[in-house]
Design a protein around this motif. Structure first.
Motif, PDB file in Angstrom:
ATOM      1  N   UNK A 575       4.346   5.874  -0.031  1.00  6.74           N
ATOM      2  CA  UNK A 575       3.960   7.156  -1.113  1.00  6.74           C
ATOM      3  C   UNK A 575       2.999   6.528  -2.084  1.00  6.74           C
ATOM      4  N   UNK A 576       2.630   5.337  -2.059  1.00  7.07           N
ATOM      5  CA  UNK A 576       1.683   4.787  -3.097  1.00  7.07           C
ATOM      6  C   UNK A 576       0.286   4.827  -2.811  1.00  7.07           C
ATOM      7  N   UNK A 577      -0.820   5.457  -3.449  1.00  8.19           N
ATOM      8  CA  UNK A 577      -1.812   5.876  -3.326  1.00  8.19           C
ATOM      9  C   UNK A 577      -2.885   4.790  -2.549  1.00  8.19           C
ATOM     10  N   UNK A 578      -2.742   3.584  -3.119  1.00  9.99           N
ATOM     11  CA  UNK A 578      -3.557   2.464  -2.300  1.00  9.99           C
ATOM     12  C   UNK A 578      -2.865   2.088  -1.203  1.00  9.99           C
ATOM     13  N   UNK A 579      -1.683   2.000  -1.094  1.00 10.76           N
ATOM     14  CA  UNK A 579      -1.202   1.605   0.175  1.00 10.76           C
ATOM     15  C   UNK A 579      -1.465   2.650   1.358  1.00 10.76           C
ATOM     16  N   UNK A 580      -1.289   4.133   0.994  1.00 12.60           N
ATOM     17  CA  UNK A 580      -1.640   5.090   1.875  1.00 12.60           C
ATOM     18  C   UNK A 580      -3.225   5.066   2.266  1.00 12.60           C
ATOM     19  N   UNK A 581      -4.001   4.834   1.156  1.00 14.93           N
ATOM     20  CA  UNK A 581      -5.640   4.453   1.400  1.00 14.93           C
ATOM     21  C   UNK A 581      -5.748   3.427   2.446  1.00 14.93           C
ATOM     22  N   UNK A 582      -4.980   2.367   2.419  1.00 13.35           N
ATOM     23  CA  UNK A 582      -5.450   1.149   3.204  1.00 13.35           C
ATOM     24  C   UNK A 582      -4.762   1.611   4.631  1.00 13.35           C
ATOM     25  N   UNK A 583      -3.722   2.191   4.624  1.00 14.97           N
ATOM     26  CA  UNK A 583      -3.155   2.541   6.125  1.00 14.97           C
ATOM     27  C   UNK A 583      -3.902   3.661   6.503  1.00 14.97           C
ATOM     28  N   UNK A 584      -4.676   4.460   5.870  1.00 11.67           N
ATOM     29  CA  UNK A 584      -5.522   5.555   6.373  1.00 11.67           C
ATOM     30  C   UNK A 584      -6.950   4.851   7.160  1.00 11.67           C
ATOM     31  N   UNK A 585      -7.368   3.690   6.287  1.00 12.32           N
ATOM     32  CA  UNK A 585      -8.533   2.989   6.896  1.00 12.32           C
ATOM     33  C   UNK A 585      -8.197   2.282   8.164  1.00 12.32           C
ATOM     34  N   UNK A 586      -6.928   1.862   8.124  1.00 11.24           N
ATOM     35  CA  UNK A 586      -6.760   1.067   9.312  1.00 11.24           C
ATOM     36  C   UNK A 586      -6.361   2.146  10.592  1.00 11.24           C
ATOM     37  N   UNK A 587      -5.841   3.199  10.396  1.00 13.98           N
ATOM     38  CA  UNK A 587      -5.593   4.182  11.400  1.00 13.98           C
ATOM     39  C   UNK A 587      -6.991   4.509  11.785  1.00 13.98           C
ATOM     40  N   UNK A 588      -7.791   4.881  10.873  1.00 10.86           N
ATOM     41  CA  UNK A 588      -9.344   5.344  11.346  1.00 10.86           C
ATOM     42  C   UNK A 588      -9.947   4.159  12.184  1.00 10.86           C
ATOM     43  N   UNK A 589     -10.016   2.896  11.866  1.00  7.50           N
ATOM     44  CA  UNK A 589     -10.525   1.762  12.339  1.00  7.50           C
ATOM     45  C   UNK A 589     -10.126   1.708  13.868  1.00  7.50           C
ATOM     46  N   UNK A 590      -8.607   1.825  14.095  1.00  8.26           N
ATOM     47  CA  UNK A 590      -7.885   1.465  15.030  1.00  8.26           C
ATOM     48  C   UNK A 590      -8.211   2.670  16.027  1.00  8.26           C
TER      49      UNK A 590
END
Length: 622
Positions: A575-590
């Motif tokens: 639910x945190x913005x920074x955690x969600x942003x990091x997860x999105x970048x990881x999903x994009x990269x993967x």
């Protein structure tokens, strides 16, 4: 091979004065090609409409007729060959018109009469002269052209080399030939939708747009838009959610409804219907869910991120299938079927994970109301109610109760899909006879005073016939499936894929990003490959000979494209913005890395490898 090179819905070759029977200049701005048969009653009925369209457009249109005799109809082939015995274009068109219009149904007498006009012996078909051989070759060339162009029935029309699938009345044909705005928009949309990678392309465009806008000066306005609340209120009671929640909890329910309908179809008449064919994709999907979750848990340190193990479990079907479609015949159809079936099972697993592990506080009273709605749906289905409207109304109530009950609202889409009824295939011959009888009866009243079109009872009967052509489940899947691929998922990506490109996001999130990337890029393909290999080794499943183990590994890598479902679960887990942003970048990269590796494996697979392995494919040949 020629047919594979022709885009769907396109004419195999342009109109040519030397090889085609043409009315009008071959270089006219509009070309209309008809594949027809003299024994086809629909071709005979459409003949007058073509004449009316030519009268209206004049020299602007070039009309060409190509033979496509009815299969297993000897008089149909003989009539086509007879017309080809004409020595001049004028003689051909004279014979053509007589064969189409001399009687209501093509008969032997028609052939005798036309043969006499052409000065041909009535027993021409028994001859083997040069003229007969040339006529027969000309008809066979047209039949081959019809096959290469994808003609399935007669008449089939091509306007400016594009197949026309609209009504055959004069005004519709003229609108299509003139290229009115409405027709151009419809044609363009249908062509785009029929292109395999189209859904994936839309997702890419929506994702890029979300990222660009999120990193532009209008970011505050863009984010404020998604935070706007919408809902209904009555007195002190109100039900309101932000637009973002309406997208994630409401609009995405349509996607899960489509997934549920696809699962139901696959388990009844599709590739999951028999245990033998279903074991391989089911085993692969289970391996592709367990391995990424295990690898994520292995990499991630204990703490607030431990709850995100569901993020790398999901596969984005649209992107994976789009890449396979782009590779064309380099990827066997059987491998596409395997990946689609595995992705469907994967989606069901993701739904269960979301429902069980990523739901909110449970409210038993609302869930009891949801259970009552499920009972009502079951009663409707058991009573063989085939109207969609009561199911959709109850489905809306089910969604509200599931949402307020604390479970994730999208679960309602899958539950609803299970109760949308199927029914035995329609008797098409009986329905066609009924429809023809109704239309013929209405046509006899055409032109009467104070009559404007078909009567209301006739329209109701035709509506009922149309509804019977498909089961409610198939009809809803056809309609909702397109909306899910071309509206729901792009809107979801636009609302959720925006991420701020800020180096600060990487600070303190290295382990989170590494766990997600490892789960998708390593866990997914390894889990799919090993689970499929184990199922084959245990003699529980057979790998089709049409694709190799290397190609299966490539499909496993493509399954590492998480995107839609991974972003959805990440939004629930972080639910945190920074955690969600990091997860999105990881999903994009993967997802990008999985796409590159999977495409490389499939593109570089030697075709000879497939031939060499085919005889041994029932065993474990890794």
């Amino acid at each position: 091979m020629q047919q594979l090179m022709i885009p769907p819905g396109r004419l195999d070759r342009p109109v040519d004065q030397k090889t085609d029977h043409v009315l009008g200049a071959a270089d006219a701005e509009i070309s209309l090609v008809e594949y027809g048969s003299y024994a086809c009653p629909h071709c005979r009925a459409a003949n007058e409409r073509i004449a009316q369209a030519r009268d209206q457009l004049g020299d602007r249109v070039c009309y060409a007729f190509r033979h496509r005799p009815l299969a297993d109809n000897s008089i149909s082939f003989r009539a086509a060959e007879l017309a080809e015995l004409a020595q001049t274009p004028e003689a051909f068109w004279s014979a053509h018109i007589k064969l189409m219009t001399r009687s209501t149904q093509l008969t032997e007498d028609d052939l005798v009469a036309v043969a006499a006009d052409l000065g041909v012996n009535a027993d021409f078909a028994l001859g083997n002269s040069d003229a007969v051989r040339r006529a027969r070759a000309r008809v066979e060339a047209d039949v081959a052209s019809a096959r290469a162009s994808g003609v399935r029935f007669t008449p089939t029309f091509y306007i400016n080399r594009r197949r026309y699938d609209g009504p055959w009345d004069e005004s519709s044909l003229v609108d299509a030939m003139l290229g009115t705005l409405g027709h151009r928009v419809r044609t363009t949309a249908l062509e785009f939708a029929s292109w395999g990678p189209s859904a994936g392309i839309l997702l890419v465009l929506a994702t890029v747009a979300a990222i660009v806008v999120t990193n532009s000066p209008i970011r505050p306005t863009f984010e404020a838009l998604w935070r706007q609340e919408l809902g209904v209120s009555s007195g002190n009671a109100a039900f309101r959610m932000s637009i973002l929640h309406w997208v994630n909890d409401g609009l995405l329910t349509v996607f899960f409804l489509v997934v549920g309908l696809e699962v139901k179809r696959e388990m009844t008449v599709g590739h999951l219907a028999s245990s033998r064919s279903a074991v391989l994709p089911i085993a692969a999907a289970l391996g592709g869910m367990v391995a990424p979750a295990f690898l994520y848990a292995l990499v991630i340190p204990a703490g607030r991120w431990s709850h995100g193990w569901g993020v790398p479990m999901a596969t984005d079907t649209a992107f994976a299938i789009a890449l396979i479609a782009l590779m064309g015949d380099r990827v066997p159809v059987e491998l596409r079927i395997f990946l689609t079936a595995a992705a469907i099972v994967d989606d069901i697993g993701a739904i269960v994970v979301v429902a069980v592990f990523y739901s909110g506080e449970i409210h038993p009273a609302y869930l009891a109301a949801a259970a009552a709605v499920v009972v009502a749906l079951a009663l409707l289905s058991r009573s063989r109610v085939y109207l969609l409207s009561p199911y959709l109304l109850l489905g809306t109530a089910l969604w509200a109760f599931v949402y307020t009950g604390g479970l994730h609202a999208t679960l309602a889409g899958v539950i609803l899909a299970l109760f949308i009824p199927t029914r035995p295939p329609a008797d098409l011959t009986a329905l066609m006879t009924q429809a023809s009888t109704i239309i013929a009866s209405e046509a006899r009243h055409e032109g009467e005073v104070l009559r404007h079109g078909p009567s209301t009872p006739a329209l109701h009967a035709l509506d009922a016939i149309h509804d019977r052509l498909e089961s409610p489940a198939d009809r809803l899947l056809r309609r909702a499936g397109a909306r899910s691929s071309y509206a729901v998922l792009p809107i979801f990506a636009l609302a959720n894929a925006g991420v701020t490109i800020d180096p600060g996001v990487f600070v303190g999130h290295g382990w989170l990003m590494a766990a997600i990337i490892a789960g998708l890029t390593i866990g997914k393909p390894v889990g799919i490959f090993l689970a499929a290999a184990a199922a084959v080794r245990a003699d529980m499943a057979v790998k089709p000979a049409e694709y190799t183990w290397r190609q299966l590994a490539g499909a496993g890598c493509l399954a590492g494209i998480g995107f839609t479902m991974s972003l959805f679960i990440a939004g629930q887990a972080f639910p945190g913005d920074t955690d969600f942003s990091a997860a999105k970048i990881a999903v994009f990269a993967a997802s990008i890395l999985s796409a590159v590796v999977g495409t490389a494996l499939l593109w570089g697979a030697p075709r000879q490898e497939l031939i060499e392995e085919a005889p041994q494919s029932t065993g474990m040949q890794v």
